[in-house]
Design a protein around this motif. Structure first.
Motif, PDB file in Angstrom:
ATOM      1  N   ALA A 263      25.057  28.175  44.541  1.00  0.00           N
ATOM      2  CA  ALA A 263      26.168  27.285  44.893  1.00  0.00           C
ATOM      3  C   ALA A 263      27.065  27.756  46.190  1.00  0.00           C
ATOM      4  O   ALA A 263      27.244  27.129  47.349  1.00  0.00           O
ATOM      5  CB  ALA A 263      27.124  26.938  43.853  1.00  0.00           C
ATOM      6  N   LEU A 264      27.449  28.955  46.082  1.00  0.00           N
ATOM      7  CA  LEU A 264      28.119  29.898  47.248  1.00  0.00           C
ATOM      8  C   LEU A 264      27.281  29.920  48.307  1.00  0.00           C
ATOM      9  O   LEU A 264      28.122  29.808  49.523  1.00  0.00           O
ATOM     10  CB  LEU A 264      28.704  31.072  46.432  1.00  0.00           C
ATOM     11  N   THR A 265      26.053  30.438  48.231  1.00  0.00           N
ATOM     12  CA  THR A 265      25.315  30.466  49.314  1.00  0.00           C
ATOM     13  C   THR A 265      25.112  29.157  50.283  1.00  0.00           C
ATOM     14  O   THR A 265      25.028  29.104  51.359  1.00  0.00           O
ATOM     15  CB  THR A 265      23.761  30.892  48.905  1.00  0.00           C
ATOM     16  N   GLU A 266      24.768  28.164  49.315  1.00  0.00           N
ATOM     17  CA  GLU A 266      24.634  26.751  50.006  1.00  0.00           C
ATOM     18  C   GLU A 266      25.984  25.977  50.376  1.00  0.00           C
ATOM     19  O   GLU A 266      25.766  25.137  51.213  1.00  0.00           O
ATOM     20  CB  GLU A 266      23.986  25.831  48.839  1.00  0.00           C
ATOM     21  N   PRO A 271      33.176  25.653  51.902  1.00  0.00           N
ATOM     22  CA  PRO A 271      32.531  26.609  52.784  1.00  0.00           C
ATOM     23  C   PRO A 271      31.717  27.440  52.147  1.00  0.00           C
ATOM     24  O   PRO A 271      31.868  27.978  51.019  1.00  0.00           O
ATOM     25  CB  PRO A 271      33.754  27.046  53.436  1.00  0.00           C
ATOM     26  N   PRO A 272      30.519  27.876  52.699  1.00  0.00           N
ATOM     27  CA  PRO A 272      29.585  29.112  52.221  1.00  0.00           C
ATOM     28  C   PRO A 272      30.220  30.300  52.015  1.00  0.00           C
ATOM     29  O   PRO A 272      31.406  30.633  52.788  1.00  0.00           O
ATOM     30  CB  PRO A 272      28.374  29.002  53.240  1.00  0.00           C
ATOM     31  N   ASP A 273      29.972  30.959  50.963  1.00  0.00           N
ATOM     32  CA  ASP A 273      30.734  32.332  50.868  1.00  0.00           C
ATOM     33  C   ASP A 273      29.701  33.625  50.731  1.00  0.00           C
ATOM     34  O   ASP A 273      29.320  33.750  49.235  1.00  0.00           O
ATOM     35  CB  ASP A 273      31.804  32.101  49.772  1.00  0.00           C
ATOM     36  N   PRO A 274      28.902  33.849  51.425  1.00  0.00           N
ATOM     37  CA  PRO A 274      27.785  34.799  51.317  1.00  0.00           C
ATOM     38  C   PRO A 274      28.428  36.092  50.747  1.00  0.00           C
ATOM     39  O   PRO A 274      27.397  36.564  49.802  1.00  0.00           O
ATOM     40  CB  PRO A 274      27.330  35.155  53.017  1.00  0.00           C
ATOM     41  N   GLU A 275      29.411  36.603  51.049  1.00  0.00           N
ATOM     42  CA  GLU A 275      29.836  37.742  50.428  1.00  0.00           C
ATOM     43  C   GLU A 275      30.046  37.602  48.760  1.00  0.00           C
ATOM     44  O   GLU A 275      29.636  38.495  48.079  1.00  0.00           O
ATOM     45  CB  GLU A 275      31.346  38.382  51.051  1.00  0.00           C
ATOM     46  N   ALA A 276      30.742  36.426  48.467  1.00  0.00           N
ATOM     47  CA  ALA A 276      30.770  36.390  46.913  1.00  0.00           C
ATOM     48  C   ALA A 276      29.477  36.231  46.234  1.00  0.00           C
ATOM     49  O   ALA A 276      29.330  36.495  45.177  1.00  0.00           O
ATOM     50  CB  ALA A 276      31.787  35.262  46.901  1.00  0.00           C
ATOM     51  N   ALA A 277      28.723  35.246  47.219  1.00  0.00           N
ATOM     52  CA  ALA A 277      27.274  35.067  46.453  1.00  0.00           C
ATOM     53  C   ALA A 277      26.484  36.291  46.164  1.00  0.00           C
ATOM     54  O   ALA A 277      25.801  36.435  45.056  1.00  0.00           O
ATOM     55  CB  ALA A 277      26.389  34.252  47.381  1.00  0.00           C
ATOM     56  N   ARG A 278      26.724  37.367  47.228  1.00  0.00           N
ATOM     57  CA  ARG A 278      26.081  38.754  46.888  1.00  0.00           C
ATOM     58  C   ARG A 278      26.442  39.097  45.592  1.00  0.00           C
ATOM     59  O   ARG A 278      25.870  39.754  44.840  1.00  0.00           O
ATOM     60  CB  ARG A 278      26.087  39.469  48.251  1.00  0.00           C
ATOM     61  N   ARG A 279      27.789  39.161  45.587  1.00  0.00           N
ATOM     62  CA  ARG A 279      28.432  39.599  44.392  1.00  0.00           C
ATOM     63  C   ARG A 279      27.789  39.109  43.091  1.00  0.00           C
ATOM     64  O   ARG A 279      27.572  39.913  41.940  1.00  0.00           O
ATOM     65  CB  ARG A 279      29.880  39.809  44.314  1.00  0.00           C
ATOM     66  N   TRP A 280      27.792  37.830  42.878  1.00  0.00           N
ATOM     67  CA  TRP A 280      27.185  37.013  41.870  1.00  0.00           C
ATOM     68  C   TRP A 280      25.896  37.342  41.720  1.00  0.00           C
ATOM     69  O   TRP A 280      25.425  37.614  40.510  1.00  0.00           O
ATOM     70  CB  TRP A 280      27.788  35.563  42.081  1.00  0.00           C
ATOM     71  N   PHE A 281      25.041  37.443  42.722  1.00  0.00           N
ATOM     72  CA  PHE A 281      23.440  37.812  42.525  1.00  0.00           C
ATOM     73  C   PHE A 281      23.326  39.064  41.956  1.00  0.00           C
ATOM     74  O   PHE A 281      22.737  39.312  41.084  1.00  0.00           O
ATOM     75  CB  PHE A 281      22.801  37.584  44.002  1.00  0.00           C
ATOM     76  N   ALA A 282      24.379  40.092  42.318  1.00  0.00           N
ATOM     77  CA  ALA A 282      24.180  41.472  42.034  1.00  0.00           C
ATOM     78  C   ALA A 282      24.685  41.423  40.366  1.00  0.00           C
ATOM     79  O   ALA A 282      24.181  42.181  39.457  1.00  0.00           O
ATOM     80  CB  ALA A 282      25.165  42.315  42.558  1.00  0.00           C
ATOM     81  N   ARG A 283      25.520  40.551  40.137  1.00  0.00           N
ATOM     82  CA  ARG A 283      26.082  40.601  38.655  1.00  0.00           C
ATOM     83  C   ARG A 283      24.934  39.931  37.678  1.00  0.00           C
ATOM     84  O   ARG A 283      24.704  40.366  36.667  1.00  0.00           O
ATOM     85  CB  ARG A 283      27.126  39.628  38.464  1.00  0.00           C
ATOM     86  N   ALA A 284      24.280  38.954  38.356  1.00  0.00           N
ATOM     87  CA  ALA A 284      23.143  38.453  37.470  1.00  0.00           C
ATOM     88  C   ALA A 284      22.173  39.492  37.267  1.00  0.00           C
ATOM     89  O   ALA A 284      21.452  39.636  36.133  1.00  0.00           O
ATOM     90  CB  ALA A 284      22.533  37.435  38.283  1.00  0.00           C
ATOM     91  N   ARG A 285      21.789  40.378  38.226  1.00  0.00           N
ATOM     92  CA  ARG A 285      20.765  41.468  38.088  1.00  0.00           C
ATOM     93  C   ARG A 285      21.008  42.367  37.104  1.00  0.00           C
ATOM     94  O   ARG A 285      20.577  42.742  36.113  1.00  0.00           O
ATOM     95  CB  ARG A 285      20.437  41.981  39.262  1.00  0.00           C
ATOM     96  N   THR A 286      22.684  42.729  37.125  1.00  0.00           N
ATOM     97  CA  THR A 286      23.164  43.396  36.152  1.00  0.00           C
ATOM     98  C   THR A 286      22.986  43.130  34.857  1.00  0.00           C
ATOM     99  O   THR A 286      22.577  43.818  33.562  1.00  0.00           O
ATOM    100  CB  THR A 286      24.715  43.891  36.483  1.00  0.00           C
TER     101      THR A 286
END
Length: 329
Positions: A263-266, A271-286
């Motif tokens: 949702a943050l990416t899209e 507004p899109p928030d790529p930096e926050a999106a990266r953190r949440w993708f990383a959290r999902a992987r963790t």
């Protein structure tokens, strides 16, 4: 800690609200005098001490001990303790799940006027768990619970009236009960009230009440709300979807963290928030690698905007997705 905090005279002056406040402020420090109050026979402290041991709140988690304290309060004739013993049997807190025993304890407390026991018994009757399914009796107990101020019971009466379970549907009356449940603070009542406002074209009011439902709802509920709202073309509803996805991350599940990252990416609802999106993708992987609780980031979203009449389409989607959710306490 001052000794006067655990003197019998001081403990007797503690009301339930003050007890909760002190527990919330410092659970570990509160545990000593909550236990002392319980040992001195104060039923509200016995209930609090039992719940603290079940939750591991300020003390090592010990569900069987929590159940024993509920049983002590129940044997002393306290309806709240009897209701909590029922909860233990229903949910398996410190004992094997036994819906029959849960219903027996709920009924004992319900017949003495305990609003939550009345609600809990009604839910078992509605679902046919531990007792034969009986919608008429379930409604009877929901009504009694609602009369004692239980907002969740008010919402359930609204659902009865809307769906006509075993009797003709009465939509106008259902809306009144949903409003009462919403105003009483029940997040599902807030959702249903907002849904009906949307269907009537009252867009701004609907957005407010649906927003209240998202802020007060449990993570599973928020996940379902987001699924119903994310494809809506009204920006205010998309913003609610984004917030609901964020709230759903409290489950600690990788899928929810990833959905919020998408949702943050899209740029859903803001507004899109790529930096926050990266953190949440990383959290999902963790989480996938080693499950752990994840703290939610700061809220993000757009202020509600009015576009009358266009919210109604999502209401039908929400109705389909959320009526299937379990409605426990």
């Amino acid at each position: 800690m001052p000794e006067e905090w655990i003197s019998y005279a001081a403990l007797k002056r503690l009301g339930a609200d003050e007890l909760r406040r002190r527990i919330d402020e410092s659970p570990a420090e509160a545990a000593r005098w909550v236990e002392a109050a319980a040992l001195n026979g104060l039923w509200n402290a016995q209930i609090a001490w039992g719940q603290m041991q079940i939750d591991g709140h300020g003390v090592a988690r010990n569900p069987p001990a929590g159940l024993r304290w509920f049983e002590i309060a129940a044997r002393a004739g306290n309806a709240d303790g009897t209701n909590m013993v029922g909860r233990c049997f229903e949910l398996g807190w410190g004992v094997a799940v036994d819906k029959v025993e849960a219903a027996r304890h709920y009924r004992a407390a319900a017949e003495r006027g305990h609003a939550w026991a009345q609600f809990n018994l009604a839910t078992l009757l509605l679902n046919g768990e531990g007792v034969p399914a009986d919608r008429a009796q379930a409604l009877h107990w929901y009504v009694r619970s609602a009369r004692r101020g239980n907002a969740k019971a008010m919402t359930m009466i609204g659902r009865y009236l809307e769906h006509g379970w075993g009797r003709p549907a009465r939509l106008r009356s259902a809306r009144r009960w949903y409003r009462r449940g919403a105003e009483g603070g029940d997040f599902r009542g807030q959702f249903d009230h907002g849904r009906h406002l949307a269907e009537a074209g009252h867009t701004q009011q609907a957005v407010v009440w649906l927003g209240c439902a998202v802020e007060g709802g449990v993570p599973l509920f928020c996940r379902q709300v987001a699924q119903g709202l994310r494809n809506h073309d009204l920006p205010a509803m998309q913003a609610l979807a984004r917030r609901a996805l964020e709230r759903a991350c409290a489950t600690g599940e990788a899928a929810d963290a990833r959905a919020f990252a998408v949702a943050l990416t899209e740029g859903l609802g803001g507004p899109p928030d790529p930096e926050a999106a990266r953190r949440w993708f990383a959290r999902a992987r963790t989480i996938e690698a080693a499950p752990a609780d994840a703290a939610a980031p700061a809220p993000a979203g757009r202020a509600p905007q009015r576009r009358p009449g266009r919210i109604a389409r999502c209401a039908a989607v929400l109705r389909r997705t959320l009526f299937a959710l379990p409605y426990g306490r």
